[in-house]
Design a protein around this motif. Structure first.
Motif, mmCIF file in Angstrom:
data_model
loop_
_atom_site.group_PDB
_atom_site.id
_atom_site.type_symbol
_atom_site.label_atom_id
_atom_site.label_comp_id
_atom_site.label_asym_id
_atom_site.label_seq_id
_atom_site.Cartn_x
_atom_site.Cartn_y
_atom_site.Cartn_z
ATOM 1 N N LEU A 54 0.795 -1.232 0.045
ATOM 2 C CA LEU A 54 0.000 -0.006 0.050
ATOM 3 C C LEU A 54 0.892 1.274 -0.168
ATOM 4 N N GLY A 55 0.531 2.337 -0.877
ATOM 5 C CA GLY A 55 1.389 3.340 -1.031
ATOM 6 C C GLY A 55 2.567 3.237 -2.176
ATOM 7 N N LEU A 56 3.176 2.191 -2.061
ATOM 8 C CA LEU A 56 4.188 1.888 -3.168
ATOM 9 C C LEU A 56 3.583 1.460 -4.521
ATOM 10 N N SER A 57 2.864 0.242 -4.281
ATOM 11 C CA SER A 57 2.325 -0.443 -5.718
ATOM 12 C C SER A 57 1.388 -1.308 -5.118
ATOM 13 N N ALA A 58 0.073 -0.907 -5.130
ATOM 14 C CA ALA A 58 -0.919 -1.991 -4.593
ATOM 15 C C ALA A 58 -2.219 -1.762 -5.527
ATOM 16 N N ARG A 59 -2.989 -2.840 -5.627
ATOM 17 C CA ARG A 59 -4.141 -2.731 -6.448
ATOM 18 C C ARG A 59 -5.094 -2.220 -5.573
ATOM 19 N N GLN A 60 -5.728 -1.423 -6.403
ATOM 20 C CA GLN A 60 -6.960 -0.538 -5.946
ATOM 21 C C GLN A 60 -8.369 -1.338 -6.169
ATOM 22 N N ASN A 61 -8.965 -1.603 -5.201
ATOM 23 C CA ASN A 61 -10.313 -2.285 -5.156
ATOM 24 C C ASN A 61 -11.376 -1.512 -6.014
ATOM 25 N N ALA A 62 -11.235 -0.175 -5.988
ATOM 26 C CA ALA A 62 -12.504 0.541 -6.754
ATOM 27 C C ALA A 62 -11.994 0.480 -8.315
ATOM 28 N N SER A 63 -10.746 0.671 -8.516
ATOM 29 C CA SER A 63 -10.501 0.938 -10.010
ATOM 30 C C SER A 63 -10.151 -0.297 -10.518
ATOM 31 N N GLY A 64 -9.577 -1.280 -9.640
ATOM 32 C CA GLY A 64 -8.984 -2.311 -10.302
ATOM 33 C C GLY A 64 -7.745 -2.255 -10.733
ATOM 34 N N GLY A 65 -7.156 -1.210 -10.683
ATOM 35 C CA GLY A 65 -5.794 -0.869 -11.080
ATOM 36 C C GLY A 65 -4.619 -0.706 -9.977
ATOM 37 N N ILE A 66 -3.362 -0.833 -10.595
ATOM 38 C CA ILE A 66 -2.552 -0.649 -9.336
ATOM 39 C C ILE A 66 -1.995 0.794 -9.280
ATOM 40 N N ASP A 67 -1.928 1.231 -7.988
ATOM 41 C CA ASP A 67 -1.527 2.770 -7.826
ATOM 42 C C ASP A 67 -0.257 2.703 -6.784
ATOM 43 N N GLY A 68 0.305 4.060 -6.854
ATOM 44 C CA GLY A 68 1.336 4.187 -5.847
ATOM 45 C C GLY A 68 2.413 4.898 -6.076
ATOM 46 N N VAL A 69 3.499 5.174 -5.366
ATOM 47 C CA VAL A 69 4.627 5.777 -5.546
ATOM 48 C C VAL A 69 5.467 5.295 -6.999
ATOM 49 N N GLU A 70 5.638 4.036 -6.816
ATOM 50 C CA GLU A 70 6.337 3.407 -7.742
ATOM 51 C C GLU A 70 5.592 3.281 -9.294
#
Lengths: 451, 298
Positions: free
Chosen positions: B83-99
């Protein structure tokens, strides 16, 4: 009523004749059997002849042998008829018990396959809900139904109770982990996917092996119970009284002028009827059972296997799009499950189901193609589309119908053979004593001729 | 070319793991010496692991980055549960984060759009294989720069530094520790009973279910785990901080140098700060930017 035959004539050469010739008045009291008193013998020396006392005694012993032999044969024949009819009836009732057990094992086997399918269906639904972000629609009902079936299975086959208790624990644990996965996922916590992974592992490493073991146990039990229809044994057992009554009939016919002894002939007919009824019942049952185990049961098990593997494949398809780190691993698992579906269905000759499954394979290839091209969202969209869902439902529903038909045919055959075996057993139970009575009566008639 | 050092490294790591396993066996004999912690320094015994190739912003011709640019998209290996670095987002289904932000920044310059990024989730254990087989162009998966890492991959300049930390329940005295040889740099320094080879999410599952007593790793990673369970406490760990860098195939020093230039301008233009504030700020993660050390030669 026939009368004892005289010496010579149709007598066996060298045999001491004990009965009077036909039409000849016995030398003793009317109706007294010739062999009981030496004087009454047609060929035997008069008892008053001196100097022949020793010889007379010797002849007397031989002359007494026919009624004795008759009594001995009567006793042996009656005993054999009663024993073999009892044994045949026991075999019949035992065969009926085996058929009832086979029907129970078949129901348990199908129940186990249904539990397996429900668990995999629940898992597939839980994983797909991670993709869609929507609530799992069938997860709760599938788990509930699986749990109810576990209870039902435990009641039906108490022998499976211990393993079913383990299965129940595994289902509870799996459900708890899936609930954690869902709860975390709702909060948008990535650990939800890890819990989902964990739940899938628990299901496949703890719950499903127990189900598979019970499937193997019940399959083995059906094979054993189906072999318990003793067609050959019953026929061989029935040959013994049949041979003995036949021998008795011939023996008596040779010793007495009247060839036909109604009692013995009647007994022989009763034994023949008993043999025919018991052999027909067991051989018909054995043939039907063999047919149903070789065809319907094999098909039911193959379809159940295919359906479970199909749900497994569906779960892996979703997991490959959720746990991206293990995408290749889950895709390989999908390939393996899909291969298993095809092998099971082709082995059972279920071409219609193979065709329905092929649509799902084509859909999977489209999903993989989108994923490989980097269109992960497109892959997820297609995987959760109505079109893909309907294709799977079409396959699953058809498989369910074919499974139910074959399973019902199997259990019906097992159940229907029970009354047949019972009826045959009752018939044999009646015919045996009847034949024994006829033998007693028939021999009794001959013995009375010596009185 | 890579096979020999890779084999040697593998052998060294295998030897290390064997030793660690032996060390981690609970003592049953009172006279037996307590197991010696296995230190990071023994695995990565070099003093220039932060030194990388001089940053080079040019795409050029016949370079690794030129070939990627010609393809029209970059393929980046990321994690999915940090979480925060690279994590799958349940809402969007995508991966988000700093990385992911860093990947998008690289794509914007290299292929002209931040959206032309294909994210593939790779475990730290699979990262080298993913790079060597060409499945991904680069891996941005909170991988710390280490000497052993340099034997298998090439690193860009670092994009983040975070101190070691321990995640556990309050009052925990257990020593059974979950981590990973890559993202839990300090695993070997503190663990006498270690459960290696897990992703951060899998370690959190183990901790919540009582399979392990604690998780060790970089503060940035553990802060994301702590966010998912308020009953856990994050405390300072021991050992040198983790310095995260982008890894590329070992023979692609040109690409590593290019990425170093992109990281420098991402930081210089405020993109780094913005991303950190967005993703790491809410987690309270202790992260900082570290000045790159150049001078490594291919």
């Amino acid at each position: 009523m026939s009368k004892p035959s005289g010496s010579g004539g149709q007598s066996v050469p060298g045999r001491t004749t004990t009965a009077p010739a036909a039409g000849q008045q016995p030398p003793g009291a009317p109706g007294r059997p010739a062999g009981t008193v030496a004087k009454t013998s047609a060929s035997g020396p008069p008892a008053s002849q001196k100097g022949q006392k020793g010889k007379g005694r010797s002849t007397s012993r031989k002359e007494r042998s026919t009624p004795t032999k008759l009594r001995m044969l009567r006793g042996a024949t009656v005993a054999v008829i009663l024993l073999t009819s009892l044994l045949t009836a026991v075999l019949m009732f035992s065969g009926r018990g085996s058929m009832a057990q086979a029907a129970g094992s078949t129901e348990q086997l199908i129940r186990m396959h249904h539990i397996k399918t429900l668990l995999l269906q629940a898992d597939a639904d839980a994983t797909t809900s991670f993709l869609t972000g929507r609530e799992a629609t069938t997860y709760v009902s599938a788990i509930e139904e699986a749990s109810q079936l576990v209870v039902e299975a435990s009641r039906s086959q108490p022998d499976d109770e211990e393993q079913l208790a383990r299965l129940n624990s595994a289902i509870v644990e799996y459900n708890a982990t899936t609930s954690l996965a869902t709860a975390n996922n709702r909060q948008n916590f990535p650990v939800g996917a890890a819990y989902l992974d964990e739940a899938g592992t628990q299901l496949r490493e703890e719950a499903l092996p127990v189900v598979d073991a019970l499937i193997a146990t019940n399959t083995h039990a059906i094979e054993q119970q189906a072999r318990m229809v003793p067609a050959g044994v019953v026929f061989l057992v029935q040959l013994v009284p049949l041979g003995l009554t036949g021998y008795l009939m011939i023996w008596v016919a040779r010793r007495f002028k009247r060839v036909i002894n109604v009692g013995i002939v009647g007994a022989t007919v009763a034994v023949v009827a008993s043999t025919v009824v018991s052999t027909m019942a067991t051989s018909t049952t054995a043939t039907e059972v063999r047919s149903v185990t070789d065809r319907n049961l094999v098909a039911a098990v193959a379809i159940a296997d295919a359906r479970s593997s199909a749900y497994d494949a569906q779960a892996y398809q979703s997991l490959s799009l959720i746990s991206r780190a293990r995408s290749a691993e889950f895709n390989a698992a999908w390939q393996s499950a899909a291969l298993s579906v095809n092998q099971s269905l082709r082995g059972a000759g279920e071409q219609d189901l193979v065709d329905l499954w092929r649509v799902n394979e084509i859909n999977h290839r489209k999903i993989r193609s989108l994923d490989s091209d980097g269109d992960v969202d497109g892959a997820k969209k297609l995987a959760t589309s109505r079109e893909v869902g309907q294709a799977f439902t079409d396959f699953s529903d058809s498989a369910d119908e074919r499974l139910r038909t074959n399973a019902e045919t199997s259990t019906t055959t097992f159940n229907d053979s029970g009354p047949r075996l019972v009826a045959a057993g009752i018939t044999v139970s009646v015919l045996g004593p009847l034949a024994a009575g006829l033998v007693i009566w028939g021999i009794g008639v001959r013995l009375r001729e010596y009185q | 070319m890579l096979s020999r050092p890779f084999t040697l490294t593998f052998a060294a790591v295998a030897l290390c793991l064997t030793a660690c396993t032996a060390e981690s066996t609970p003592a049953t004999d009172t006279e037996q010496r307590p197991p010696e912690p296995f230190t990071v320094e023994e695995v990565a015994s070099c003093d220039d692991f932060q030194k990388t190739f001089r940053a080079d912003p040019k795409v050029g011709e016949d370079t690794s980055q030129a070939r990627i640019a010609a393809r029209g998209r970059i393929i980046v290996g990321v994690g999915s549960d940090a979480l925060g670095l690279s994590a799958r987002q349940n809402a969007s289904g995508g991966i988000d984060g700093v990385e992911v932000d860093l990947a998008r920044h690289i794509a914007e310059d290299l292929v002209g759009s931040p959206d032309k990024v294909e994210l593939k989730v790779v475990n730290s254990a699979d990262a080298v294989a993913a790079l060597e087989t060409g499945r991904v162009d680069m891996v941005i998966n909170h991988t710390p720069m280490t000497c052993t890492g340099w034997e298998r991959v090439a690193f860009s300049a670092p994009y983040m530094q975070t101190p070691q930390a321990v995640l556990q329940r309050a009052g925990n005295t257990g020593r059974r520790t979950c981590g990973d040889d890559v993202w839990s740099l300090s695993l070997d320094t503190v663990a006498t009973e270690r459960i290696p080879g897990r992703t951060p999410g899998a370690c959190l599952v183990e901790l919540q279910r009582g399979g392990v007593s604690r998780i060790v790793g970089g503060h940035a990673v553990l802060a994301g785990l702590a966010e998912q369970d308020p009953q856990l406490e994050l405390s300072p760990g021991t050992g040198a901080p983790s310095v995260y860098a982008v890894s590329v195939r070992a023979d692609r020093s040109d690409l590593a140098a290019y990425i170093s230039a992109r990281i420098a301008d991402w930081h210089a233009t405020g993109g780094w700060r913005s991303s950190i504030d967005r993703w790491m700020g809410p987690l309270g993660a202790d992260v900082s930017f570290v000045k790159p050390t150049y001078g490594r030669t291919p």
